[in-house]
Design a protein around this motif. Structure first.
Motif, PDB file in Angstrom:
ATOM      1  N   TYR A 147       0.835  -1.210   0.000  1.00 41.14           N
ATOM      2  CA  TYR A 147       0.000   0.000   0.000  1.00 41.14           C
ATOM      3  C   TYR A 147       0.865   1.253   0.000  1.00 41.14           C
ATOM      4  N   PRO A 198      -5.030   9.163   4.268  1.00 43.75           N
ATOM      5  CA  PRO A 198      -5.839   7.947   4.434  1.00 43.75           C
ATOM      6  C   PRO A 198      -5.040   6.662   4.245  1.00 43.75           C
ATOM      7  N   VAL A 199      -4.061   6.688   3.324  1.00 42.88           N
ATOM      8  CA  VAL A 199      -3.240   5.488   3.120  1.00 42.88           C
ATOM      9  C   VAL A 199      -2.428   5.189   4.367  1.00 42.88           C
ATOM     10  N   SER A 201      -3.161   6.047   7.401  1.00 43.17           N
ATOM     11  CA  SER A 201      -4.058   5.547   8.454  1.00 43.17           C
ATOM     12  C   SER A 201      -4.363   4.076   8.235  1.00 43.17           C
ATOM     13  N   GLU A 202      -4.612   3.716   6.979  1.00 40.36           N
ATOM     14  CA  GLU A 202      -4.919   2.317   6.684  1.00 40.36           C
ATOM     15  C   GLU A 202      -3.717   1.443   7.030  1.00 40.36           C
ATOM     16  N   GLU A 205      -3.520   1.045  10.704  1.00 39.15           N
ATOM     17  CA  GLU A 205      -4.543   0.139  11.232  1.00 39.15           C
ATOM     18  C   GLU A 205      -4.146  -1.318  11.073  1.00 39.15           C
TER      19      GLU A 205
END
Lengths: 411, 167
Positions: A147, A198-199, A201-202, A205
């Motif tokens: 990612y 957002p990447v 954060s992903e 996670e």
């Protein structure tokens, strides 16, 4: 020993009661081992899976940069700095330019400083992406790496837009940049600020509350602040132990004092803390880039280098048509400039620690002596002593969390 | 806490160590002091542990070769006070057939590889170093390549002559 079975068949298991069980095994981890991400050799004495002692052997890609630098004019040393920490070359380039500018007392316009800040913070993010992504791979989680790798590719596209190169960038010149950032570059930087959070954060996670990741990293290779300072650690791994030393804050360069950002620190200096510190630093880097973009808006447009014709090459078309420009061009390329005799130490916060340039100049065409204070070199020396008593698998993730880059280690 | 500046450091050093140190200058604001190899350990241990100076962070150790001087080698220490961001450069000039200086590994563990690197490139012997071996160069190299007399390329090599490249 004569009764040893020479031919091993499934029906003849090789097992003897008198097998010596207390012998240590010597394991050559490296120089080219898939788990070490670079040319690192460690000769380990292991007892089962536990490391009893280890010796690091380094220097496999030593290229004598300090010697070469004694025979090169200042502007030809920038490509050498590219090849120190090649995961974040722009920081090295900027550090070198700033060292020379400090020596020559060149005042850099604010807009150029902000541009440099953007480039350096992008490089820091790219470097942390690699380190944390690979840390994930070493603990067995491959997908997070893929990612974030896409985003690193995007950062390299921005570098490509700015200077034409991706990895060994040779970005900027003494006095500023070779050219202004174009509109596409600014657009891409803005797009990066939108698409990366957002990447990230992903990515976080996937790891932060992941049981396997926590058990593999938490408490592994914990280092106390006293040990870290004793070994002259710097950068994210020092901050993970709780010491808030960041060159950008302690000794601001490039107008870092005007920016608002936090210095994340860890509590127990283990691999998990280093991972978290790097993740948070990426967030802070994006805050800095956002502020730098806003500051650039307020500065006069089109300024991308300092007004120092005796050190900054004139545009090529002027060299052909303008007497002054031709003289300056000739003087710069032939090294016919007046330079002061002095000594400079300049440090920047590299992606893995304090990157220092110690330049001794005797007024000649080339440095009399140039020494790189390379964070990887100094951070890595604790690896073998701290591996004692560790499992091999822990030592591997410890090594990847140290973020030692072979090019910088061996210079 | 009092604000530390270069003058305070100079005063403090001269009050405690007297003639053993003297000031070389402040190029670009960075205080440079000089001492003798006999006093270097005393100086380093003092500035590290002193309540006022607190130069507790060893940034770097390296050396410089001045072939025309009587004492040919300068060993350079960069120290840093992390609390107030003051750096100090300590220089020690040494000479002789086998330049020797006490090792700082008893003061900082981190000095280990920095001194090995300095030995590797300049041939400076650090007395009391636990493991003084070459670090970046190969073990059987018999010269110290950062000394000024060592050429960058072998001047006798012919494989880079023009006629090999059709010129």
């Amino acid at each position: 020993m004569s009764n040893r079975i020479t031919k091993i068949t499934p029906n003849n298991p090789v097992f003897y009661d008198n097998d010596p069980q207390d012998e240590l095994i010597t394991l050559n981890l490296g120089p080219t081992h898939p788990a070490t991400h670079g040319v690192f050799q460690n000769v380990l004495q292991i007892d089962g899976e536990r490391i009893v002692s280890g010796v690091s052997t380094i220097g496999y890609i030593h290229r004598a940069f300090e010697k070469i630098a004694e025979h090169r004019p200042f502007y030809q040393i920038t490509p050498l700095t590219d090849r120190l920490n090649y995961c974040s070359s722009p920081i090295n380039n900027m550090g070198w330019h700033m060292t020379v500018e400090k020596l020559l007392d060149i005042e850099i316009p604010k807009r150029v400083q902000y541009m440099r800040v953007i480039v350096m913070e992008l490089a820091r993010i790219a470097d942390h992406i690699i380190c944390n992504g690979i840390l994930g791979v070493d603990t067995g989680a491959f997908s997070g790496f893929l990612y974030v790798m896409q985003e690193r590719e995007f950062i390299y596209e921005i570098f490509e837009e700015i200077c034409g190169a991706r990895l060994t960038t040779n970005i900027g010149r003494i006095g500023g940049f070779e050219r202004d950032f174009n509109a596409i570059a600014f657009d891409k930087i803005r797009e990066f600020l939108k698409r990366y959070p957002p990447v990230l954060s992903e990515f976080e996670e996937l790891f932060v509350r992941n049981r396997i990741f926590i058990e593999r990293t938490s408490g592994v290779a914990a280092v106390t602040p006293e040990q870290a300072l004793d070994y002259s650690w710097s950068g994210p791994i020092l901050r993970a132990t709780g010491v808030d030393y960041d060159v950008r804050v302690t000794a601001p360069y490039c107008s870092y004092e005007e920016f608002e950002f936090d210095v994340p620190v860890g509590t127990n200096g283990d691999v998990y803390d280093r991972f978290m510190v790097r993740n948070e630093e990426m967030r802070q880097s994006m805050r800095i880039i956002q502020q730098a973009l806003e500051k650039i808006e307020k500065e006069p447009k089109g300024v991308f280098h300092a007004d120092v014709p005796e050190f900054y090459l004139p545009p090529k078309e002027q060299v052909y048509n303008n007497m002054e420009a031709l003289i300056y061009h000739f003087k710069i390329v032939m090294g016919e400039w007046e330079t002061p005799k002095s000594e400079v130490y300049h440090a920047v916060e590299g992606a893995n620690g304090e990157l220092g340039f110690y330049l001794i100049h005797d007024g000649g065409r080339t440095p009399y002596r140039l020494h790189f204070r390379r964070p990887s070199f100094i951070n890595y020396q604790m690896f073998a002593p701290m591996s004692r008593g560790m499992l091999i698998s822990d030592a591997i993730i410890n090594m990847s969390s140290l973020n030692v880059i072979a090019g910088e280690l061996d210079a | 806490m009092n604000k530390l500046d270069n003058q305070v450091i100079i005063d403090r050093l001269q009050a405690v160590l007297g003639d053993k140190v003297h000031v070389l200058g402040e190029p670009h604001g960075l205080l440079a002091i000089q001492t003798e190899s006999a006093y270097i350990l005393e100086l380093l241990a003092f500035v590290k542990n002193d309540e006022l100076l607190r130069l507790n962070y060893l940034t770097d150790i390296t050396a410089v070769h001045y072939p025309l001087q009587e004492k040919q080698y300068a060993v350079v220490y960069h120290l840093h006070n992390l609390f107030q961001n003051i750096r100090v450069r300590v220089k020690v000039f040494i000479g002789g057939e086998q330049p020797t200086i006490p090792s700082a590994t008893s003061v900082w563990q981190g000095a280990n590889w920095m001194e090995r690197e300095t030995y590797d490139f300049f041939g400076i012997h650090f007395e009391g170093h636990p493991d003084l071996r070459r670090i970046l160069n190969m073990d059987d190299l018999d010269v110290f390549p950062m000394r000024k007399e060592y050429p960058l390329e072998d001047p006798n090599r012919i494989d880079k002559k023009d006629f090999y490249f059709g010129r």
